[in-house]
Design a protein around this motif. Structure first.
Motif, PDB file in Angstrom:
ATOM      1  N   PHE A 380      -1.441 -25.825  30.552  1.00 21.42           N
ATOM      2  CA  PHE A 380      -1.966 -26.636  29.447  1.00 21.42           C
ATOM      3  C   PHE A 380      -1.680 -25.970  28.098  1.00 21.42           C
ATOM      4  CE2 PHE A 380      -4.725 -26.964  33.190  1.00 21.42           C
ATOM      5  CZ  PHE A 380      -4.526 -28.298  33.517  1.00 21.42           C
ATOM      6  N   PRO A 381      -0.404 -25.719  27.798  1.00 23.64           N
ATOM      7  CA  PRO A 381      -0.044 -24.884  26.642  1.00 23.64           C
ATOM      8  C   PRO A 381      -0.389 -25.489  25.285  1.00 23.64           C
ATOM      9  CG  PRO A 381       1.906 -25.954  27.554  1.00 23.64           C
ATOM     10  CD  PRO A 381       0.786 -26.250  28.495  1.00 23.64           C
ATOM     11  N   HIS A 382      -0.508 -26.819  25.207  1.00 28.55           N
ATOM     12  CA  HIS A 382      -0.720 -27.430  23.897  1.00 28.55           C
ATOM     13  C   HIS A 382      -2.019 -26.986  23.254  1.00 28.55           C
ATOM     14  CE1 HIS A 382      -2.458 -29.921  27.049  1.00 28.55           C
ATOM     15  NE2 HIS A 382      -3.316 -30.390  26.166  1.00 28.55           N
ATOM     16  N   TRP A 383      -2.997 -26.552  24.077  1.00 31.91           N
ATOM     17  CA  TRP A 383      -4.268 -26.126  23.481  1.00 31.91           C
ATOM     18  C   TRP A 383      -4.099 -24.903  22.602  1.00 31.91           C
ATOM     19  CZ3 TRP A 383      -7.043 -30.004  23.507  1.00 31.91           C
ATOM     20  CH2 TRP A 383      -7.245 -30.809  24.613  1.00 31.91           C
ATOM     21  N   LEU A 384      -3.108 -24.068  22.894  1.00 32.98           N
ATOM     22  CA  LEU A 384      -2.883 -22.878  22.066  1.00 32.98           C
ATOM     23  C   LEU A 384      -2.442 -23.274  20.666  1.00 32.98           C
ATOM     24  CD1 LEU A 384      -2.634 -19.830  21.685  1.00 32.98           C
ATOM     25  CD2 LEU A 384      -0.331 -19.958  22.668  1.00 32.98           C
ATOM     26  N   VAL A 385      -1.450 -24.159  20.583  1.00 31.96           N
ATOM     27  CA  VAL A 385      -0.953 -24.577  19.273  1.00 31.96           C
ATOM     28  C   VAL A 385      -2.021 -25.369  18.526  1.00 31.96           C
ATOM     29  CG1 VAL A 385       0.901 -25.754  18.050  1.00 31.96           C
ATOM     30  CG2 VAL A 385       1.367 -24.637  20.232  1.00 31.96           C
ATOM     31  N   ILE A 386      -2.733 -26.224  19.252  1.00 30.17           N
ATOM     32  CA  ILE A 386      -3.783 -27.009  18.603  1.00 30.17           C
ATOM     33  C   ILE A 386      -4.855 -26.085  18.031  1.00 30.17           C
ATOM     34  CG2 ILE A 386      -5.657 -28.637  19.057  1.00 30.17           C
ATOM     35  CD1 ILE A 386      -3.778 -30.020  21.067  1.00 30.17           C
ATOM     36  N   ALA A 387      -5.195 -25.033  18.761  1.00 31.60           N
ATOM     37  CA  ALA A 387      -6.200 -24.088  18.262  1.00 31.60           C
ATOM     38  C   ALA A 387      -5.754 -23.447  16.956  1.00 31.60           C
ATOM     39  CB  ALA A 387      -6.470 -23.013  19.314  1.00 31.60           C
ATOM     40  N   VAL A 388      -4.471 -23.096  16.880  1.00 28.74           N
ATOM     41  CA  VAL A 388      -3.954 -22.511  15.635  1.00 28.74           C
ATOM     42  C   VAL A 388      -3.981 -23.547  14.516  1.00 28.74           C
ATOM     43  CG1 VAL A 388      -1.928 -21.489  14.536  1.00 28.74           C
ATOM     44  CG2 VAL A 388      -2.529 -20.853  16.876  1.00 28.74           C
ATOM     45  N   LEU A 389      -3.549 -24.762  14.828  1.00 26.27           N
ATOM     46  CA  LEU A 389      -3.470 -25.821  13.814  1.00 26.27           C
ATOM     47  C   LEU A 389      -4.820 -26.080  13.150  1.00 26.27           C
ATOM     48  CD1 LEU A 389      -1.240 -28.685  15.273  1.00 26.27           C
ATOM     49  CD2 LEU A 389      -0.925 -27.507  13.105  1.00 26.27           C
ATOM     50  N   VAL A 390      -5.859 -26.208  13.955  1.00 23.85           N
ATOM     51  CA  VAL A 390      -7.154 -26.628  13.407  1.00 23.85           C
ATOM     52  C   VAL A 390      -7.997 -25.462  12.939  1.00 23.85           C
ATOM     53  CG1 VAL A 390      -7.171 -28.692  14.847  1.00 23.85           C
ATOM     54  CG2 VAL A 390      -8.259 -26.616  15.677  1.00 23.85           C
ATOM     55  N   THR A 391      -7.531 -24.240  13.156  1.00 22.77           N
ATOM     56  CA  THR A 391      -8.345 -23.068  12.804  1.00 22.77           C
ATOM     57  C   THR A 391      -7.896 -22.421  11.508  1.00 22.77           C
ATOM     58  OG1 THR A 391      -8.746 -22.639  15.156  1.00 22.77           O
ATOM     59  CG2 THR A 391      -9.218 -20.853  13.631  1.00 22.77           C
ATOM     60  N   ILE A 392      -6.591 -22.369  11.241  1.00 25.54           N
ATOM     61  CA  ILE A 392      -6.111 -21.714  10.022  1.00 25.54           C
ATOM     62  C   ILE A 392      -6.623 -22.468   8.797  1.00 25.54           C
ATOM     63  CG2 ILE A 392      -4.079 -21.222   8.617  1.00 25.54           C
ATOM     64  CD1 ILE A 392      -2.561 -20.477  11.020  1.00 25.54           C
ATOM     65  N   GLN A 393      -7.251 -21.729   7.881  1.00 21.48           N
ATOM     66  CA  GLN A 393      -7.795 -22.276   6.652  1.00 21.48           C
ATOM     67  C   GLN A 393      -7.137 -21.589   5.448  1.00 21.48           C
ATOM     68  OE1 GLN A 393     -10.163 -24.952   6.728  1.00 21.48           O
ATOM     69  NE2 GLN A 393      -9.313 -24.861   8.798  1.00 21.48           N
ATOM     70  N   PRO A 394      -7.338 -22.114   4.246  1.00 20.14           N
ATOM     71  CA  PRO A 394      -6.658 -21.535   3.076  1.00 20.14           C
ATOM     72  C   PRO A 394      -6.991 -20.078   2.788  1.00 20.14           C
ATOM     73  CG  PRO A 394      -7.438 -23.743   2.577  1.00 20.14           C
ATOM     74  CD  PRO A 394      -8.009 -23.383   3.903  1.00 20.14           C
ATOM     75  N   THR A 395      -8.155 -19.579   3.239  1.00 21.95           N
ATOM     76  CA  THR A 395      -8.501 -18.177   2.976  1.00 21.95           C
ATOM     77  C   THR A 395      -8.877 -17.484   4.275  1.00 21.95           C
ATOM     78  OG1 THR A 395     -10.865 -18.579   2.620  1.00 21.95           O
ATOM     79  CG2 THR A 395      -9.414 -18.814   0.705  1.00 21.95           C
ATOM     80  N   TYR A 396      -8.831 -16.155   4.223  1.00 19.64           N
ATOM     81  CA  TYR A 396      -9.179 -15.364   5.400  1.00 19.64           C
ATOM     82  C   TYR A 396     -10.640 -15.565   5.779  1.00 19.64           C
ATOM     83  CZ  TYR A 396     -10.293 -11.259   8.208  1.00 19.64           C
ATOM     84  OH  TYR A 396     -10.751 -10.424   9.194  1.00 19.64           O
ATOM     85  N   GLY A 397     -11.530 -15.583   4.783  1.00 17.65           N
ATOM     86  CA  GLY A 397     -12.947 -15.744   5.069  1.00 17.65           C
ATOM     87  C   GLY A 397     -13.241 -17.073   5.750  1.00 17.65           C
TER      88      GLY A 397
END
Length: 697
Positions: A380-397
Motif C-alpha cells: 500500500f505504498p501510496h500512503w507514504l506519499v500521501i502522508a508527505v503531501l498532507v503533512t508538509i507545511q510552510p514552516t518547520y513549527g
C-alpha cells in the motif's frame, strides 16, 4: 500532543458541515446497495470525499465554482492515475510535479496528486471509463450539496461588513479632535478601522467574478478614501493643537467632527436618509478670516483650518459621490453574495516568496517518498506519499505540529479500522460506520487536526474496503507509512530553508524602508507639480503592503527552529505606520496646490535619502549614522520653511494684489509642522530598523 476534547459550545465546531459531508458519502453508498452496484456507489462516494475534503478550510465560504475546479482536479488526477499505473518512475515525476504545483497554487492543492496516487496504487473496482465518470459524479454531488443554502452556510452580507466599517470610521473621526482621546486609544481605533477595511478587501478577493457588485465596489473605494482623509485630519488637528492651543474650540471643530460622524453612521443605515449634510466648514473659516486681526497666530490658525476644511470637503465628496451606490446596496432584494472590485493581483513569484520555497519542499519530499516506494516496494505504498503531501507545511513549527497530529490520529484511526476490518462487517454496517466517521471527521476538523486525521483515516479505509474488500493489513500499513512520511516531512522542513524568513527579515525590512523612501520621493514630485496625488497614494499602498510582509515574516519566524526576530523590528513597524500617516497628511495638504520649487521638495528628498541609506545599512547589517550633511540639510530646510512662513504671514494682509501667492504661503505654514513630524518619525524608523540588525542576524 493530545487534543482537548471538543465542547458543544466551541464556535469552531462544524456539526452542520459534518452531517452534510457525511451525506455526500452515504447517499451514493446507499444508492449503490439498493441498485445492486455497491462498487459503483463506493466509487461515487470516493469522488465526493475527495471534493468535500477541500472544503474543511472554510466550509461556510465555499463557492460552487471553486468546488467545480476541485472536481476538475479529481478528473485530471484519476485520468493520470489510470494512464500511469504500472509506470513507477513516470508516476514519481508526475506526482512530484502535481504536488509542487498544488503547493504553489492554492486552488489546485493536493487533490490532483492525491487522486493520482489513490487511483494508481489501488485496483480499479470498475473499468477505467466508468470509474472516472462515477468519481466525477461523486465530486459534482459534493459540489452541489455543500454549496446549497444550508443554515450553517449563512455568512454576513457584504452590506453588513461595509456598514460596520462605516461605523468604525465614524468612531475614528470622533477621536480626531477629542482631547480626551490619547495616542494609545487613537492607535487602537485606527487599527480597528484598518482591520475593517482589510476584512472587506479579503472578502472581495474570495469572490468570483460574477458575484461582484459595482455598487459595493464604489462604496468600498469611498470608505477607503474617507479613512485616508481621517488620518490626514488627525495630523492637521494635532498641528493646530501644538501651534494654537484652544483654537479648535474657537472654530467649532467639534461641530465638524459631529457632522462627519453622523454622515458616516447614516451612510449605510438600514433606512438611510436622502442626504445627511456635512458642515460647510470652509464657510465658517471664511467668516473667521473676515473677523481675524491679522496677527501671526490668527493667520496660522486660518491656514490649518482651511486645510481641515479641504480634507472634510473631500470626505463629503467621497460620501456624496457614492451615495447612490450606498442606496442601491441598502435597497431590499439585493443578494448578499454580491461583492466588490476586481480580484487582488498576486505579486510575482520569486524564490524569496515563502510559497515558492514551500512548493519546492513539497516537490522534493514527494519525489523522495516516491523513490522510496519504487526502490523498496512497500505494501500500500501510496500512503507514504500521501502522508508527505498532507503533512508538509510552510514552516518547520507548523510541520512538526501537523506530524504529531497526523501520526497520533492515523494510529488511533488505523487501530480502530483494523479491528473493524478483522470483523469484516457487511455492507450495511459499513455504510453506518462510514457515515459516522465522515460526520465526525468533517464536523471536528476545524477544532484540531488530530480529530480530522483520526476519523478521516477510518472513513477512507472503510470506503476502500467497500469498493474492494481489504484486510487489516491495510490499516497497519497506513500507520507505519504515515510515521515514515511524517519523518520525511520533518526532514524536508528542517533541512530545506528552515529559517527562511529569519534569514530574509533584513531584506524585507530594507524593502519596507525603500518603499517608504519611494513615497517621499513621489511626494516631492507632487510638491513640484510633476506627479499626481493618485500616484503618491498608490506608493503609499505599496509601502503598506511591504510593511505587512514584514509583519507576516514575524509570524513565520515564531514557528521556525531557533528563529528570533529583533525586538526593534516591532518598533520599526510602528514608526513606519507613523511615517505613512505623516505622508498622508502631506498628500492632503499638497494635493490641490503644489508648492513648486523650494524647500518642501528638498526636505522630502532628504527624508527619502535618509530612508534609502538606512535600508542599505539594514541589508548590510551595518551600524548606521545619518550623514552630517543630511541631518543639517533637514534641519536647515525645515527652519527655512518655518522662517519663511513666519516672515511672510505678517505681510499677507497688505499683499492684496497676489491672493494666490498669499494662499500658497499660508499652505507653507501648514506643511512646516507636517514636515517636522515626518522628519522625527523617519529618524525613529531608521534608528529602529538599523539598530535591529547592526549586531548581526
Amino acid at each position: 500532543m493530545l487534543a482537548r476534547a471538543p465542547r458543544l459550545e466551541d464556535p469552531r465546531l462544524a456539526l452542520g458541515f459534518g452531517l452534510t459531508g457525511a451525506a455526500c458519502l452515504v447517499i451514493p453508498l446507499v444508492t449503490g446497495l439498493l441498485t445492486g452496484h455497491p462498487a459503483g456507489g463506493a466509487t461515487v462516494g470516493l469522488g465526493a470525499w475527495l471534493v468535500a475534503g477541500r472544503a474543511i478550510a472554510n466550509p461556510a465560504g465555499m463557492r460552487t465554482p471553486y468546488l467545480l475546479g476541485v472536481v476538475l482536479s479529481v478528473g485530471v488526477g484519476t485520468s493520470l492515475g489510470i494512464l500511469l499505473s504500472g509506470s513507477s518512475w513516470l508516476m514519481v515525476l508526475v506526482a512530484s510535479a502535481l504536488a509542487g504545483l498544488g503547493g504553489l497554487v492554492r486552488p489546485i492543492g493536493v487533490t490532483p496528486a492525491l487522486t493520482l496516487l489513490l487511483t494508481a496504487a489501488n485496483p480499479l473496482p470498475l473499468d477505467p471509463v466508468p470509474h472516472t465518470g462515477l468519481q466525477l459524479l461523486g465530486g459534482l454531488l459534493a459540489a452541489v450539496l455543500l454549496t446549497l443554502p444550508w443554515p450553517w452556510r449563512r455568512t454576513r452580507p457584504v452590506v453588513t461588513m461595509l456598514s460596520e466599517t462605516a461605523d468604525t470610521l465614524a468612531g475614528l473621526v470622533e477621536a480626531v479632535a477629542d482631547p480626551a482621546v490619547g495616542q494609545d486609544e487613537w492607535d487602537e481605533r485606527r487599527r480597528k478601522a484598518a482591520d475593517a477595511i482589510a476584512e472587506v478587501r479579503t472578502a472581495r478577493a474570495r469572490r468570483v467574478r460574477w458575484e461582484r457588485s459595482r455598487a459595493a465596489e464604489d462604496v468600498a473605494l469611498a470608505l477607503r478614501r474617507v479613512f485616508h482623509e481621517i488620518i490626514a485630519l488627525r495630523g492637521l488637528c494635532d498641528t493646530l493643537a501644538r501651534r494654537a492651543p484652544g483654537a479648535a474650540d474657537e472654530a467649532g471643530l467639534g461641530d465638524l467632527v459631529c457632522s462627519l460622524s453622523a454622515s458616516l453612521r447614516a451612510y449605510l443605515a438600514e433606512c438611510p436618509p436622502e442626504h445627511v449634510p456635512v458642515l460647510d466648514f470652509g464657510d465658517r473659516v471664511d467668516r473667521l478670516r473676515d473677523r481675524a486681526a491679522g496677527g501671526e497666530r490668527e493667520m496660522v490658525v486660518l491656514v490649518l483650518l482651511r486645510q481641515i476644511a479641504h480634507s472634510a470637503g473631500r470626505i463629503r465628496e467621497a460620501l456624496d459621490g457614492s451615495a447612490e451606490a450606498a442606496r442601491r446596496l441598502c435597497a431590499p432584494g439585493l443578494g448578499p453574495a454580491l461583492d466588490m472590485a476586481t480580484l487582488a493581483v498576486p505579486p510575482p513569484l520569486a524564490f524569496d516568496d515563502p510559497r515558492v520555497r514551500h512548493a519546492l519542499r513539497v516537490v522534493l519530499g514527494t519525489a523522495f517518498a516516491s523513490i522510496v516506494i519504487v526502490l523498496f516496494k512497500p505494501a500500500f505504498p501510496h500512503w507514504l506519499v500521501i502522508a508527505v503531501l498532507v503533512t508538509i507545511q510552510p514552516t518547520y513549527g507548523e510541520t512538526r505540529a501537523r506530524v504529531w497530529a497526523r501520526v497520533g490520529g492515523s494510529t488511533a484511526g488505523g487501530l480502530v479500522s483494523a479491528a473493524i476490518l478483522h470483523i469484516a462487517p457487511g455492507h450495511w454496517p459499513l455504510v453506518a460506520l462510514i457515515g459516522v466517521s465522515a460526520a465526525l471527521a468533517f464536523g471536528l476538523a476545524p477544532t484540531h487536526q488530530a480529530y480530522w486525521a483520526t476519523f478521516m483515516t477510518m472513513c477512507v479505509l472503510l470506503l476502500l474496503d467497500f469498493q474492494v474488500p481489504q484486510t487489516a493489513r491495510i490499516a497497519e500499513s497506513r500507520v507505519v507509512l504515515t510515521v515514515v512520511g511524517g519523518v520525511i516531512a520533518i526532514a524536508c522542513a528542517r533541512l530545506l530553508w528552515p529559517r527562511g524568513e529569519t534569514e530574509r527579515l533584513a531584506e524585507r525590512v530594507g524593502r519596507m524602508l525603500d518603499s517608504h523612501a519611494a513615497v517621499a520621493r513621489t511626494l516631492a514630485q507632487l510638491a513640484r507639480g510633476k506627479a499626481g496625488a493618485d500616484r503618491t497614494e498608490e506608493r503609499i499602498r505599496k509601502a503598506a503592503v511591504d510593511a505587512e510582509m514584514v509583519t507576516g515574516a514575524l509570524g513565520y519566524i515564531a514557528k521556525e527552529p531557533g528563529g528570533t526576530a529583533p525586538d526593534a523590528v516591532d518598533e520599526a513597524l510602528e514608526a513606519a505606520q507613523r511615517v505613512r500617516d505623516d505622508l498622508l497628511t502631506l498628500i492632503s495638504v499638497l494635493r490641490d496646490e503644489p508648492t513648486g520649487a523650494g524647500p518642501v521638495p528638498d526636505v522630502l528628498d532628504a527624508v527619502a535619502g535618509h530612508l534609502r541609506a538606512a535600508a542599505q545599512a539594514v541589508r548590510g547589517r551595518e551600524p548606521y549614522e545619518p550623514a552630517a550633511e543630511v541631518s543639517r540639510g533637514l534641519a536647515d530646510d525645515a527652519v527655512w520653511v518655518g522662517a519663511q512662513a513666519e516672515r511672510r504671514l505678517t505681510e499677507l494682509e497688505t499683499d492684496a494684489t497676489e491672493p494666490g501667492s498669499g494662499r500658497a504661503l499660508l499652505r507653507t505654514a501648514a506643511v512646516d509642522q507636517a514636515l517636522r513630524s515626518l522628519d522625527a518619525d523617519a529618524v525613529r524608523l531608521c534608528a529602529a530598523a538599523a539598530g535591529a540588525f547592526a549586531s548581526g542576524p
